[in-house]
Design an enzyme around this catalytic site. Structure first.
Site, short mmCIF file in Angstrom:
data_model
loop_
_atom_site.label_atom_id
_atom_site.label_comp_id
_atom_site.label_asym_id
_atom_site.label_seq_id
_atom_site.Cartn_x
_atom_site.Cartn_y
_atom_site.Cartn_z
N ARG A 82 0.84 -1.42 -0.06
CA ARG A 82 0.06 0.13 0.16
C ARG A 82 0.82 1.27 -0.02
NH1 ARG A 82 -2.17 2.89 5.00
NH2 ARG A 82 -3.33 4.37 4.02
N GLU A 127 4.30 6.25 20.74
CA GLU A 127 3.46 6.35 19.63
C GLU A 127 4.41 6.40 18.22
OE1 GLU A 127 0.39 9.36 17.33
OE2 GLU A 127 1.22 9.65 19.37
N ASN A 175 1.68 1.70 16.90
CA ASN A 175 1.37 2.51 15.54
C ASN A 175 -0.07 2.51 15.44
OD1 ASN A 175 0.88 3.73 13.01
ND2 ASN A 175 2.65 2.47 11.99
N HIS A 216 4.73 6.21 14.04
CA HIS A 216 4.49 6.61 12.43
C HIS A 216 5.39 6.47 11.52
CE1 HIS A 216 0.52 7.74 14.27
NE2 HIS A 216 0.95 8.53 15.09
#
Length: 143
Positions: A18, A98, A74, A100
């Site tokens: 993706r 956290e 994530n 990303h």
């Protein structure tokens, strides 16, 4: 030795397929290998999971209260929408990172807000999958 739980939210099962121009060509299996190697190098055990379902992520966070010393998460798109994930994480007593893969602040405006950042001890974004290793190091240093 502590257990570090690494959780991945929706669509991260599609890593490598993706939008590789945003997320790169590494797969979720590559991320798991990176995390397992980093935890082992630091003397910790890894629990690794991914779900497209918010309730499963919440259940795993609840489970981590009794079975893990730290969480690296994530949350994917739930970052920007899930007060429920935030509430579950706020009930966790250990350190939270956290992570990303992309720089959420350089993307669409709706991605700039994170419900998770307010309860995380550290936030890492834009470092590619290496950010997972940085997140593991960060929570390990806080243990």
């Amino acid at each position: 030795m502590a257990t570090i739980t690494v959780l991945n939210g929706p669509n991260l099962n599609l890593l490598g397929k993706r939008e590789p121009e945003i997320y790169g060509s590494a797969t979720l299996a590559d991320v798991e290998t990176l995390c397992r190697d980093k935890c082992a190098a630091l003397g910790h055990e890894l629990r690794f999971a991914q779900s497209n379902a918010e309730h499963e992520l919440i259940d795993w966070i609840h489970d981590a209260r009794d079975n893990a010393a730290a969480i690296v998460i994530n949350p994917g798109a739930y970052t920007h929408t899930s007060i429920a994930l935030r509430d579950a994480l706020s009930a966790f007593d250990g350190p939270i990172a956290e992570v990303h893969i992309s720089n959420i602040h350089a993307r669409e405006e709706f991605r700039h807000h994170s419900y998770i950042s307010g309860v995380a001890d550290t936030v890492i974004c834009g470092a590619g999958i290496a950010g997972y290793g940085f997140g593991i190091e960060a929570v390990a240093n806080l243990l």
